[in-house]
Design an enzyme around this catalytic site. Sequence first.
Site, mmCIF file in Angstrom:
data_model
loop_
_atom_site.group_PDB
_atom_site.id
_atom_site.type_symbol
_atom_site.label_atom_id
_atom_site.label_comp_id
_atom_site.label_asym_id
_atom_site.label_seq_id
_atom_site.Cartn_x
_atom_site.Cartn_y
_atom_site.Cartn_z
ATOM 1 N N GLU A 269 22.436 -0.984 17.608
ATOM 2 C CA GLU A 269 22.542 -2.318 18.215
ATOM 3 C C GLU A 269 23.869 -2.487 18.953
ATOM 4 O O GLU A 269 23.917 -3.055 20.047
ATOM 5 C CB GLU A 269 22.375 -3.415 17.158
ATOM 6 C CG GLU A 269 20.999 -3.472 16.507
ATOM 7 C CD GLU A 269 19.853 -3.517 17.518
ATOM 8 O OE1 GLU A 269 20.045 -4.058 18.628
ATOM 9 O OE2 GLU A 269 18.770 -2.988 17.208
ATOM 10 N N HIS B 163 23.648 -0.972 22.370
ATOM 11 C CA HIS B 163 23.058 -1.846 23.386
ATOM 12 C C HIS B 163 24.095 -2.851 23.877
ATOM 13 O O HIS B 163 24.309 -3.024 25.080
ATOM 14 C CB HIS B 163 21.899 -2.654 22.798
ATOM 15 C CG HIS B 163 20.634 -1.883 22.604
ATOM 16 N ND1 HIS B 163 20.012 -1.211 23.619
ATOM 17 C CD2 HIS B 163 19.855 -1.707 21.516
ATOM 18 C CE1 HIS B 163 18.905 -0.650 23.147
ATOM 19 N NE2 HIS B 163 18.795 -0.928 21.873
HETATM 20 ZN ZN ZN Z 1 17.191 -0.616 20.647
#
Ligand code: ZN
Length: 606
Positions: A429, A432
Amino acid sequence: MMDDKIPQQKKPLIYYYIIAMIVLLLLNIFVFPMLTGMQVQEVGYNEFRKMLEEDRVTAVEKDDTMYVFAATDDRGVERYYKTGLWDDPELTQLLLDKGISFTEVIPTQASPLLSFLVSWLIPIMLFIFLGRMLSKRMMNGMGNAMSFGKSNAKIYADTATGKTFADVAGQDEAKEALTEIVDFLHNPGKYAEIGANLPKGALLVGPPGTGKTLLAKAVAGEAHVPFFSISGSEFVEMFVGMGAAKVRDLFKQAAEKAPCIVFIDEIDTIGKKRDGAGFSGNDEREQTLNQLLSEMDGFDGTKGVVILAATNRPESLDPALLRPGRFDRRIPVELPDLAGREAILRVHCKDVRMEQNIDLNVIARATAGASGAELANIINEAALRAVRMGRSLVSQEDLQESVEVIIAGYQRKNAVISEHEKRIIAYHEIGHALVAAKQTNSAPVQKITIVPRTSGALGYTMQVEEGETVLLSREEAFNKLATLTGGRAAEEVVFNSMTSGASNDIEQLTRMARAMVTRYGMSDKFGMVALEQVTNQYLGGDSSLACSQETASQIDEEVMKLIEQAHEKALGILRENRDKMDELAAYLLEKETITGDEFMAILEKE
Ligand code: ZN
Ligand code: ADP
Ligand code: MG
């Protein structure tokens, strides 16, 4: 939705008949014989002769099957007895000798009139009566089966739907177009003076849940003219020819009540393109459609019957329906934009008790692409959550959480995930978020979480656009690709391995890259050539290739190249910011959910 209330089904009549029959039968078998049997005692013929000899018999009657006689019993009380017929030639003489009165019963000759009544008229009347009761019941219960050809379009006059344009938010263009129609119905003279013709029909077109049905109801509320509403599926019914009959009936009713509005919801069920191929059911549908077409031609516009219809599959409609003179006006009802979403949220907040400081704009920004129905659902979910939490007012947090529930499902608080896997998810995460943050032209991160959700998401990064954009530039599109590859790239950089957790990213990524190549003309190789066609604009947006096999494989290559470039870019960003990534991932692991502000604070700290 205007739903058809089916009356509570009572016990079928036959049920009562059966009970009555059983009661009669029981009476016949047990009770009546007992009553009669008590009075007349059956005895043997020898007994009869014996009583005769003893002079106890006082009178004898003979009928077809037995003798019935009166005799005094042992205690001197007169009683009735019966006995079977016996071929006894001396009996008559004996009776004469003893002076006992005897007679044969004359068979009663019923009056012809009475017997006619009993055997014919009464049963027939009974049947007629039963028949009527049954058929009435069937009409109520089964609805359409027996009501040959009667349309059950409901009449909604005035504000019967309880909706007005005030209930519809954010569809200003559609409302404007419909207002004109409402206005025409109110004073047609104004339009006639100038020589303008009222459009005969208007077709509301748009994705599901954008408020097409709602708009039609609002028109009814505003128009103050009778409003006939029927759903396309109601036409498709049990008997062949019914659909056509219903259309005919509907328009007859409408013509009587003009000026008025006829609304056909989900018109694609009957209005599909007529084609040669197909199964037998098509016949029926075609008849219905033909009837609709001819009815629409049949009535003249000056009468003031306006037909509204709604569909989310305009491309499948028969072209004959769409030509001028029929549904010549097409009113798009699109997914709401930012302002529209905020307005819709506001409309649905009206009846919900909320805290003072609610910021609906944040919610609207976080729900790009949501339909009106989904927004209504978000408000309701938030209210439910507030109740669950034992509060009496809905808070901002409830709204935020319910957005996530709609996007990703409920939190799975007690899902068991190992420490190592949690670490991978956290890095994924952060990957990202970091790629997104380090690029210009990409939406700011609003929230990062590694709390798993019922949809199967193990964590996600929420990006929220500042305002609303209507265009997607090539840079932005490419940055999106890079952001989507960021999760997997982080796994590679940190753990030097890959997991299945990126599957959803990969799916989105591929779709995006494909669209860039085949539809947006953003690849160097093909340039501005449409290589794909969207076939189903409002329902999922399926697309089909419109190019040769050879080109198709070149498209695949181009898509792969694009994704590879994005992937490289993401890897570069993450390698460069390895320290920050470690710090952020550790923080996320500890907190499980962090806000965009916390994220930026750590990122920008020296
Ligand atoms: Zn992802
Ligand atoms: P469809 O376009 O599929 O016919 P509906 O009209 O049935 O959608 O909308 C479903 C529900 O979504 C409505 O009852 C309403 O609560 C909500 N809704 C949809 N669009 C809007 C809107 N523009 N304004 C307010 N509520 C809306
Ligand atoms: Mg609808």
